[in-house]
Design an enzyme around this catalytic site. Sequence first.
Site, PDB file in Angstrom:
ATOM      1  N   HIS A 114       0.825  -1.222   0.000  1.00 52.35           N
ATOM      2  CA  HIS A 114       0.000   0.000   0.000  1.00 52.35           C
ATOM      3  C   HIS A 114       0.849   1.257   0.000  1.00 52.35           C
ATOM      4  O   HIS A 114       0.349   2.349   0.304  1.00 52.35           O
ATOM      5  CB  HIS A 114      -0.950  -0.005   1.224  1.00 52.35           C
ATOM      6  CG  HIS A 114      -2.034  -1.039   1.098  1.00 52.35           C
ATOM      7  ND1 HIS A 114      -2.756  -1.478   2.183  1.00 52.35           N
ATOM      8  CD2 HIS A 114      -2.492  -1.730   0.043  1.00 52.35           C
ATOM      9  CE1 HIS A 114      -3.637  -2.382   1.776  1.00 52.35           C
ATOM     10  NE2 HIS A 114      -3.492  -2.569   0.493  1.00 52.35           N
ATOM     11  N   THR A 184      -4.521  -7.814  10.962  1.00 51.39           N
ATOM     12  CA  THR A 184      -5.270  -7.150   9.901  1.00 51.39           C
ATOM     13  C   THR A 184      -6.702  -7.667   9.937  1.00 51.39           C
ATOM     14  O   THR A 184      -6.937  -8.852  10.127  1.00 51.39           O
ATOM     15  CB  THR A 184      -4.637  -7.380   8.508  1.00 51.39           C
ATOM     16  OG1 THR A 184      -5.439  -6.747   7.513  1.00 51.39           O
ATOM     17  CG2 THR A 184      -4.433  -8.840   8.182  1.00 51.39           C
ATOM     18  N   SER A 185      -7.657  -6.734   9.762  1.00 54.33           N
ATOM     19  CA  SER A 185      -9.065  -7.098   9.994  1.00 54.33           C
ATOM     20  C   SER A 185      -9.663  -7.873   8.824  1.00 54.33           C
ATOM     21  O   SER A 185     -10.784  -8.365   8.916  1.00 54.33           O
ATOM     22  CB  SER A 185      -9.893  -5.821  10.216  1.00 54.33           C
ATOM     23  OG  SER A 185      -9.814  -4.998   9.049  1.00 54.33           O
TER      24      SER A 185
END
Length: 240
Positions: A114, A184-185
């Site tokens: 990202h 991380t969701s």
Amino acid sequence: MAPISIAATDRVFVLTGAGISAESGLPTFRASDGLWAGHRIEDVCTPEALQRNPALVWEFYSARRVSAQQAQPNPAHFALAKLEGRLGDRFFLCTQNVDDLHERAGSRRLVHMHGELAKSRCEADCGRPPVEDHSIYRSLDEVGRCVCGARLRPHIVFFGEIPLAMDRIQQEIDRATLMLVVGTSGSVYPAANFVHWARTHGARTVYVGPEPPLNATAFTRVVEGRAGEALPDLFNVAES
Ligand code: APR
Ligand code: ZN
């Protein structure tokens, strides 16, 4: 807690998210006091936002540069750097995070899918590569310029843009026998699909975090806990 055994033939792919930097004091995104509680994604993390109000976008990322520069790697970052030292080229780390805490803990075999806070790139997409940029810009006219004359933009993958290094990521997932996902969701794609891709070719998949992610059913094992506490003693690495 039972350790994860890593055999001499295992190839390990690690995916990290904002949760691994939580114990370094950096906010996550979707917690009740997270970054998306204080800011609207459409105001600071989309190409349209950059067009419409570049000053606000730079204010948001300059503030995140300040907190990332003040943060220190935590035991979870060091545990992954130590694992890389043991496994060498049988280890690969893909982070969704834009801070440099993995590098500062010693990780080298990693990609930032990202983008990175400590880099900026040409707003006009002239093709020149991103540049190292640690500046904290207090106003838009302070923001640096590309060689071509256009203003710089944060080297961050905004919503709606294509994540970076996806060919390398796909290649590493295809040859991984163990995928470890930390903090991380599982709300953002394609990262939330990585565990499914790993399962299709029979890799073991382990999640580490204090609460189950949205894609929890895809994991062969879920280690409930904070990364800084769970990771340091989690691996049992066979001598290769
Ligand atoms: N240790 C491990 N995990 C933790 C910890 C901790 N100490 N504290 C919180 N977590 C977990 C939370 O349970 C949550 O599942 O970290 C996760 C953070 O989830 P998000 O806030 O959604 O962050 P992330 O999954 O990294 O977001 C993915 O979304 O906004 C975009 O580009 C941004 O890279 C980001 C992407
Ligand atoms: Zn340019």
